[in-house]
Design a protein around this motif. Structure first.
Motif, mmCIF file in Angstrom:
data_model
loop_
_atom_site.group_PDB
_atom_site.id
_atom_site.type_symbol
_atom_site.label_atom_id
_atom_site.label_comp_id
_atom_site.label_asym_id
_atom_site.label_seq_id
_atom_site.Cartn_x
_atom_site.Cartn_y
_atom_site.Cartn_z
ATOM 1 N N VAL A 3 3.084 -7.936 0.031
ATOM 2 C CA VAL A 3 1.722 -7.311 0.532
ATOM 3 C C VAL A 3 0.896 -8.322 0.842
ATOM 4 N N THR A 4 -0.040 -8.065 1.569
ATOM 5 C CA THR A 4 -1.246 -9.070 1.993
ATOM 6 C C THR A 4 -2.373 -8.105 1.745
ATOM 7 N N ILE A 5 -3.040 -8.645 0.741
ATOM 8 C CA ILE A 5 -4.354 -7.780 0.293
ATOM 9 C C ILE A 5 -5.589 -8.965 0.560
ATOM 10 N N ASN A 15 -10.260 4.323 -0.512
ATOM 11 C CA ASN A 15 -10.225 4.108 0.853
ATOM 12 C C ASN A 15 -9.753 2.824 1.385
ATOM 13 N N ASP A 16 -10.540 1.731 0.698
ATOM 14 C CA ASP A 16 -10.412 0.619 1.094
ATOM 15 C C ASP A 16 -9.180 -0.134 0.542
ATOM 16 N N ILE A 17 -8.480 0.425 -0.436
ATOM 17 C CA ILE A 17 -7.237 0.146 -0.952
ATOM 18 C C ILE A 17 -6.264 0.560 -0.172
ATOM 19 N N TYR A 40 1.322 2.327 -1.486
ATOM 20 C CA TYR A 40 0.095 2.392 -2.443
ATOM 21 C C TYR A 40 0.027 1.342 -3.752
ATOM 22 N N TYR A 41 1.160 1.773 -4.413
ATOM 23 C CA TYR A 41 1.440 1.076 -5.914
ATOM 24 C C TYR A 41 1.566 -0.295 -5.936
ATOM 25 N N MET A 42 2.356 -0.827 -4.599
ATOM 26 C CA MET A 42 2.372 -2.233 -4.408
ATOM 27 C C MET A 42 1.220 -2.837 -4.169
ATOM 28 N N ILE A 43 0.416 -2.302 -3.322
ATOM 29 C CA ILE A 43 -1.075 -2.903 -3.130
ATOM 30 C C ILE A 43 -1.757 -2.893 -4.313
ATOM 31 N N VAL A 44 -1.660 -1.691 -5.227
ATOM 32 C CA VAL A 44 -2.425 -1.531 -6.314
ATOM 33 C C VAL A 44 -1.952 -2.653 -7.280
ATOM 34 N N GLU A 45 -0.581 -3.142 -7.506
ATOM 35 C CA GLU A 45 -0.190 -4.065 -8.296
ATOM 36 C C GLU A 45 -0.651 -5.468 -7.971
ATOM 37 N N MET A 62 -2.079 2.117 -13.769
ATOM 38 C CA MET A 62 -2.583 0.994 -13.053
ATOM 39 C C MET A 62 -3.616 1.292 -12.107
ATOM 40 N N ALA A 63 -3.421 2.192 -11.184
ATOM 41 C CA ALA A 63 -3.916 2.658 -10.295
ATOM 42 C C ALA A 63 -5.655 2.983 -10.740
ATOM 43 N N GLU A 64 -5.872 3.978 -11.705
ATOM 44 C CA GLU A 64 -6.988 4.320 -12.021
ATOM 45 C C GLU A 64 -7.624 3.099 -12.494
ATOM 46 N N THR A 65 -7.044 2.187 -13.341
ATOM 47 C CA THR A 65 -7.900 1.002 -13.777
ATOM 48 C C THR A 65 -8.212 0.060 -12.697
#
Length: 391
Positions: free
Chosen positions: A83-85, A254-256, A325-330, A375-378
């Motif tokens: 991923v690229t964040i 939205n940014d995520i 979504y969850y890869m970005i969140v991680e 994790m996402a909520e955190t």
């Protein structure tokens, strides 16, 4: 049309509407994104008894938690290779992007005021567009009452100008007084229904009263809203702050999804997500069939009102949406150095409506999956609380 044929037609139409609603619900889940995955998980945990459904033949915790570590990470990979964040260590939001709209502030306040409204029956009051009134009505077509054409003296709440009634109905009430009884002539739209479309109708209207809400004053706040403020000015500021906090969370979510990119997936991971997505959808279908019968649904795609090809495409799209979504969140979670305890994971799921405790949760999902969902909520909470708001 005979009565029995009408009944069959109505039943068929109702079933078609249910199927369409299911399809729309799935499309909505796909469009609004990931928190919906948690909603589905709550449904599966609180409604479906997996052990009973599969007679103990499926170890769901291993299935949900496959490819994940105890910390909720994808195992044996550096997430940043996929991923690229952006840099979230100094997350900044322009105030203009989250500022509360004055109309929304007033709408929130008005909602509170309306909780304490009263119905006035003063006959001198003339009703106008925008007023919310209570009426009774009796309608006829060619002198004959029709189904749905009467309030049956039960009182009907109507905001004039809302467009809730057929054209001309609300407009004909404007200018009359509370307590007045009068007749109005209207015509049903051509496409209203087979029985009434295009027909002229006469309604007898009685205005029972007009609803009036109190004004926002210091006294009102002290009596009804003292948990939030002591004065009207303070309560308005509280509402503004509340809306802006909500807007910050919406901005973060939205940014995520919009400002980061998943470039590829670890070997086998996406295929597992497709299987997981299909399992979740099939579980709802199996639950329905087990308790309500198949009702003509031969396959899972029939239940969701899709063709086999549409269903396969949907599963793939939903798996990608969730996986991305969850890869970005991680990646953000690890960049920020966040962590979760078992208690925090349990508290998260309890806030979503799963109240059976940590052991029951882990029995269904396993520690890795349960943690990954939390994790996402955190991440969202951390970024919302620590964001720099730039004027």
């Amino acid at each position: 049309m005979k009565k029995e044929n009408k009944a069959l037609a109505k039943k068929a139409k109702a079933e078609a509407q249910k199927k369409a609603a299911r399809k729309d619900r799935l499309k909505t889940i796909l469009l609004i994104g990931i928190p919906a995955l948690i909603v589905i998980a709550v449904f599966l945990t609180t409604v479906i008894d997996f052990k009973a459904l599969f007679n103990g033949t499926l170890n769901t915790s291993k299935f949900f938690s496959k490819y994940l570590t105890e910390e909720g990470y994808i195992e044996n990979v550096d997430i940043n290779d996929y991923v690229t964040i952006g840099d979230y260590t100094n997350f900044t939001i322009a105030h203009a992007d989250i500022a509360a709209d004055e109309d929304e502030i007033q709408e929130r306040i008005q909602k509170e005021l309306d909780e304490e409204r009263e119905m006035l029956k003063v006959k001198a009051i003339t009703v106008a567009e925008g007023d919310t009134i209570n009426i009774d009505f009796d309608g006829t077509v060619d002198g004959v009452p029709f189904e749905g054409g009467s309030s049956n003296d039960g009182g009907y709440e109507l905001t004039l100008g809302s467009g809730k009634m057929i054209p001309g109905f609300e407009e004909a009430i404007v200018g009359h007084n509370v307590g007045e009884t009068f007749m109005i002539d209207v015509t049903f739209p051509e496409d209203y229904s087979e029985e009434l479309g295009g027909k002229a109708a006469v309604f007898e209207i009685k205005i029972n009263g007009i609803y009036q809400a109190p004004e926002l004053t210091d006294e009102f706040v002290q009596e009804h809203l003292n948990a939030y403020a002591d004065t009207a000015e303070e309560y308005r500021a509280y509402v503004r702050e509340t809306i802006e906090k909500e807007n910050i969370i919406a901005y973060v979510k939205n940014d995520i999804t919009e400002s980061n990119t998943v470039n590829s997936y670890p070997a086998g991971y996406f295929e597992h997500l497709e299987k997981l997505t299909n399992f979740v959808l099939e579980s709802e279908f199996d639950y329905y069939v087990q308790y309500y019968g198949d009702n003509g649904y031969d396959e899972v795609h029939d239940y969701y009102n899709m063709t086999e090809e549409e269903y396969a495409e949907y599963v793939s799209e939903k798996a990608k949406l969730d996986g991305d979504y969850y890869m970005i969140v991680e990646a953000i979670y690890r960049q920020l150095g966040l962590s979760l305890t078992a208690t925090e994971v349990t508290n998260f799921w309890q806030s979503q409506g799963i109240l059976d405790g940590y052991e029951a949760l882990i029995d269904v999902y396993g520690v890795p999956y349960a943690t990954r969902m939390a994790m996402a909520e955190t991440v969202i909470d951390y970024l919302a609380e620590n964001a720099v708001i730039a004027e």
